[in-house]
Design a protein around this motif. Structure first.
Motif, PDB file in Angstrom:
ATOM      1  N   GLN A  19       3.194  36.184 -21.027  1.00  0.00           N
ATOM      2  CA  GLN A  19       4.103  37.375 -21.175  1.00  0.00           C
ATOM      3  C   GLN A  19       3.694  38.485 -19.993  1.00  0.00           C
ATOM      4  O   GLN A  19       2.584  38.370 -19.241  1.00  0.00           O
ATOM      5  CB  GLN A  19       3.600  37.891 -22.582  1.00  0.00           C
ATOM      6  CG  GLN A  19       2.383  38.574 -22.755  1.00  0.00           C
ATOM      7  CD  GLN A  19       1.883  38.971 -24.132  1.00  0.00           C
ATOM      8  OE1 GLN A  19       1.841  38.086 -25.083  1.00  0.00           O
ATOM      9  NE2 GLN A  19       1.193  40.361 -24.286  1.00  0.00           N
ATOM     10  N   ASN A  43      10.222  42.047 -17.874  1.00  0.00           N
ATOM     11  CA  ASN A  43       9.495  41.194 -18.176  1.00  0.00           C
ATOM     12  C   ASN A  43       8.467  42.102 -18.978  1.00  0.00           C
ATOM     13  O   ASN A  43       7.275  41.791 -18.878  1.00  0.00           O
ATOM     14  CB  ASN A  43       8.934  40.495 -16.907  1.00  0.00           C
ATOM     15  CG  ASN A  43       7.776  39.411 -17.598  1.00  0.00           C
ATOM     16  OD1 ASN A  43       8.135  38.749 -18.450  1.00  0.00           O
ATOM     17  ND2 ASN A  43       6.731  39.205 -16.661  1.00  0.00           N
ATOM     18  N   PRO A  45       6.322  43.219 -22.018  1.00  0.00           N
ATOM     19  CA  PRO A  45       5.994  42.397 -23.423  1.00  0.00           C
ATOM     20  C   PRO A  45       6.348  43.217 -24.545  1.00  0.00           C
ATOM     21  O   PRO A  45       6.249  44.297 -24.607  1.00  0.00           O
ATOM     22  CB  PRO A  45       4.550  42.421 -23.250  1.00  0.00           C
ATOM     23  CG  PRO A  45       3.971  43.536 -22.350  1.00  0.00           C
ATOM     24  CD  PRO A  45       5.359  43.556 -21.594  1.00  0.00           C
ATOM     25  N   ARG A  46       6.846  42.460 -25.761  1.00  0.00           N
ATOM     26  CA  ARG A  46       7.255  42.937 -27.030  1.00  0.00           C
ATOM     27  C   ARG A  46       6.113  43.238 -27.790  1.00  0.00           C
ATOM     28  O   ARG A  46       5.623  42.306 -28.840  1.00  0.00           O
ATOM     29  CB  ARG A  46       8.355  42.191 -27.648  1.00  0.00           C
ATOM     30  CG  ARG A  46       9.650  42.270 -26.958  1.00  0.00           C
ATOM     31  CD  ARG A  46      10.751  41.449 -27.548  1.00  0.00           C
ATOM     32  NE  ARG A  46      11.151  42.035 -28.916  1.00  0.00           N
ATOM     33  CZ  ARG A  46      12.113  43.017 -28.641  1.00  0.00           C
ATOM     34  NH1 ARG A  46      12.748  43.507 -27.708  1.00  0.00           N
ATOM     35  NH2 ARG A  46      12.400  43.605 -29.921  1.00  0.00           N
ATOM     36  N   ASN A  69      13.477  41.544 -23.148  1.00  0.00           N
ATOM     37  CA  ASN A  69      12.342  41.840 -22.423  1.00  0.00           C
ATOM     38  C   ASN A  69      12.677  43.068 -21.210  1.00  0.00           C
ATOM     39  O   ASN A  69      11.822  43.050 -20.209  1.00  0.00           O
ATOM     40  CB  ASN A  69      11.428  40.801 -21.860  1.00  0.00           C
ATOM     41  CG  ASN A  69      10.821  39.866 -22.787  1.00  0.00           C
ATOM     42  OD1 ASN A  69      11.286  38.813 -23.325  1.00  0.00           O
ATOM     43  ND2 ASN A  69       9.856  40.180 -23.710  1.00  0.00           N
ATOM     44  N   ASP A 233       0.393  38.817 -17.516  1.00  0.00           N
ATOM     45  CA  ASP A 233      -0.741  39.495 -18.159  1.00  0.00           C
ATOM     46  C   ASP A 233      -1.995  38.351 -17.824  1.00  0.00           C
ATOM     47  O   ASP A 233      -2.004  37.292 -18.625  1.00  0.00           O
ATOM     48  CB  ASP A 233      -0.551  39.689 -19.569  1.00  0.00           C
ATOM     49  CG  ASP A 233      -1.683  40.702 -20.323  1.00  0.00           C
ATOM     50  OD1 ASP A 233      -2.796  40.596 -19.993  1.00  0.00           O
ATOM     51  OD2 ASP A 233      -1.062  41.618 -20.670  1.00  0.00           O
ATOM     52  N   TYR A 400      -0.640  41.359 -27.808  1.00  0.00           N
ATOM     53  CA  TYR A 400      -0.191  39.701 -27.857  1.00  0.00           C
ATOM     54  C   TYR A 400       1.233  39.688 -28.577  1.00  0.00           C
ATOM     55  O   TYR A 400       1.330  40.570 -29.552  1.00  0.00           O
ATOM     56  CB  TYR A 400      -1.325  38.873 -28.687  1.00  0.00           C
ATOM     57  CG  TYR A 400      -2.383  38.562 -27.894  1.00  0.00           C
ATOM     58  CD1 TYR A 400      -2.471  37.539 -26.871  1.00  0.00           C
ATOM     59  CD2 TYR A 400      -3.313  39.586 -28.041  1.00  0.00           C
ATOM     60  CE1 TYR A 400      -3.786  37.567 -26.344  1.00  0.00           C
ATOM     61  CE2 TYR A 400      -4.428  39.738 -27.158  1.00  0.00           C
ATOM     62  CZ  TYR A 400      -4.668  38.413 -26.280  1.00  0.00           C
ATOM     63  OH  TYR A 400      -5.791  38.242 -25.881  1.00  0.00           O
ATOM     64  N   GLU A 401       2.451  39.395 -27.812  1.00  0.00           N
ATOM     65  CA  GLU A 401       3.702  39.163 -28.625  1.00  0.00           C
ATOM     66  C   GLU A 401       3.683  38.421 -29.815  1.00  0.00           C
ATOM     67  O   GLU A 401       4.026  39.006 -30.826  1.00  0.00           O
ATOM     68  CB  GLU A 401       4.506  38.496 -27.462  1.00  0.00           C
ATOM     69  CG  GLU A 401       5.087  39.540 -26.406  1.00  0.00           C
ATOM     70  CD  GLU A 401       6.483  38.935 -25.863  1.00  0.00           C
ATOM     71  OE1 GLU A 401       6.939  39.639 -24.988  1.00  0.00           O
ATOM     72  OE2 GLU A 401       6.379  37.629 -25.743  1.00  0.00           O
ATOM     73  N   ASP A 406       2.402  31.192 -30.003  1.00  0.00           N
ATOM     74  CA  ASP A 406       1.787  30.585 -28.833  1.00  0.00           C
ATOM     75  C   ASP A 406       0.887  29.478 -28.999  1.00  0.00           C
ATOM     76  O   ASP A 406       1.046  28.500 -28.357  1.00  0.00           O
ATOM     77  CB  ASP A 406       1.224  31.684 -27.970  1.00  0.00           C
ATOM     78  CG  ASP A 406       2.079  32.622 -27.193  1.00  0.00           C
ATOM     79  OD1 ASP A 406       3.312  32.461 -27.411  1.00  0.00           O
ATOM     80  OD2 ASP A 406       1.667  33.636 -26.902  1.00  0.00           O
TER      81      ASP A 406
END
Length: 427
Positions: A19, A43, A45-46, A69, A233, A400-401, A406
């Motif tokens: 991300q 880009n 990150p959510r 994003n 990241d 962290y999205e 992940d």
């Protein structure tokens, strides 16, 4: 409160695209205030910290829109220079709006920031830099309100006694708005500072010396609308690389500048992990028990303090005795007590942690005390026997999205749940 459940041990395997960088996007969002128009960031990150910063900007009269994003920030109708205390308490990165608002309005009001409790992280160097550029700053007790004013920012030479990332960012914002030349010496060299400088130059600023500890800013230039693509990241990339190392996994991580992780990849090689690297891709394979190492954290390009909790988790099962020396944050060893609940043999004294590796960890009920520490417990749980529950996982969601998504994509048995059991993610 929510929690994450992980069933181990497991061997993660597969590939991930990293991300966008949390520590790059947040200062760019603050810097957007300097431009009287529209800034587009790609880009993005959510993550919760991004949503929090959007909320702060909205409260000042900005208009923020996140589509996928892609984030669009319109500051043309911004009408406030003061941030409320409740908003400041949610995220330490909000302090960087002090320099940005001062540059836009010649006045700014903020409170001492919140965030993870990993150390004192004083803002003295932020204030000294802004004062050197012509700001008058009053600090009120006991609420910690900071009121900054200036009749006009002026270029100056500033020497930082320690390479503080946040202090450099605040100084950059004010220097871009100041009349004349500013020279910043002793600057932090983190890649996120470099990204920020390129972003500001794309808005019309003039910053030279990017990537060094001396930045030269020609201030007072007109700024304009711009678009910038956030880089990957490096801390999230390091998270999944160390996750693979700690549970004999095999993972490919792409979308991040490999050179930014040289300190980590060097340590992984000393631990016995096999690596293959391309400019924006890293492959790791860990097929045997890790070897013990000794590592000291420090400002970039040294080993990053944000990855120290993950390294501690991995070394908890290494063969031999490892030593970690923390030189950045005095409370960064808070994760050790939680790892001990899982059977880790860790002894902390001051800024030194001694880790005698054990063959196996066991599942346990543990608590995420901060962002990186909580994610590190999730990584440790991958190699532990049985179920581990990481409570207060909202800390992890700041950076962290979707760590569960992940790790599930890599084969882990992991899920996020609410305490009442009514809701559960099902990706």
């Amino acid at each position: 409160m929510a929690f994450i459940e992980i069933h181990g041990p497991c061997r993660i395997q597969g590939g991930l695209t990293v991300q966008g960088s949390k520590n790059a996007v947040l200062p760019m969002m603050a810097a957007s205030v300097l431009n009287r128009g529209i800034t587009v960031l790609e880009n993005v990150p959510r993550i919760q910290d991004v949503f929090c910063m959007m909320g702060i900007l909205d409260s000042l009269g900005c208009r923020c829109a996140l589509h996928g994003n892609r984030l669009e920030i319109d500051t043309s109708k911004i009408n406030g220079w003061r941030i409320e205390q409740k908003a400041m308490g949610k995220m330490r990165s909000s302090i960087m709006l002090l320099g940005a608002l001062l540059g836009r309005f010649c006045e700014a009001g903020v409170y001492s920031p919140g965030g993870c409790m990993i150390g004192k992280r004083p803002i003295d160097w932020h204030l000294r830099a802004l004062r050197a550029l012509g700001a008058e700053i009053r600090e009120s007790e006991p609420d910690g309100f900071l009121h900054a004013q200036t009749t006009g920012l002026r270029g100056a030479e500033i020497i930082f006694p320690f390479p503080s990332v946040g202090a450099v960012e605040n100084a950059l914002f004010a220097a871009v708005a100041a009349v004349g030349r500013t020279v910043l010496r002793g600057c932090a060299r983190e890649p996120e500072i470099g990204q920020l400088c390129h972003f500001l130059n794309g808005m019309g600023a003039s910053i030279r010396g990017i990537g060094t500890d001396a930045l030269i800013i020609e201030g007072g230039l007109p700024l304009h609308d711009s678009r910038f693509v956030i880089g990957g990241d490096r801390i999230v990339a390091g998270t999944y690389l160390l996750a693979a190392a700690s549970c004999s996994g095999e993972v490919i991580v792409d979308g991040v500048q490999t050179q930014e992780l040289r300190a980590l990849t060097g340590v992984l090689e000393h631990m016995g992990v096999s690596l293959y690297q391309e400019p924006e891709l890293i492959y790791v394979h860990s097929g045997q028990r890790l070897r013990a190492v000794s590592v000291k954290t420090g400002p970039y390009p040294a080993f990053p303090t944000d990855l120290q909790p993950f390294l501690m988790a991995a070394l908890s099962r290494a063969d031999g005795t490892s030593m970690l020396r923390e030189t950045v944050f005095e409370n960064r060893f808070g994760t050790a007590a939680e790892l001990q609940k899982m059977g880790a043999n860790i002894e902390c004294s001051g800024n030194i942690a001694r880790i005698d590796g054990v063959e196996t960890l066991r599942g346990a009920l543990v608590r995420a005390r901060d962002l990186r520490g909580g994610a590190a417990l999730t990584v440790a749980a991958l190699g532990a026997d049985g179920w581990t529950r990481v409570s207060e996982c909202e800390h992890i969601e700041r950076g962290y999205e979707d760590i569960c998504r992940d790790l599930r994509a890599l084969g882990a048995e992991i899920r996020r749940r609410e305490d009442d059991g009514d809701r559960e993610d099902t990706d």
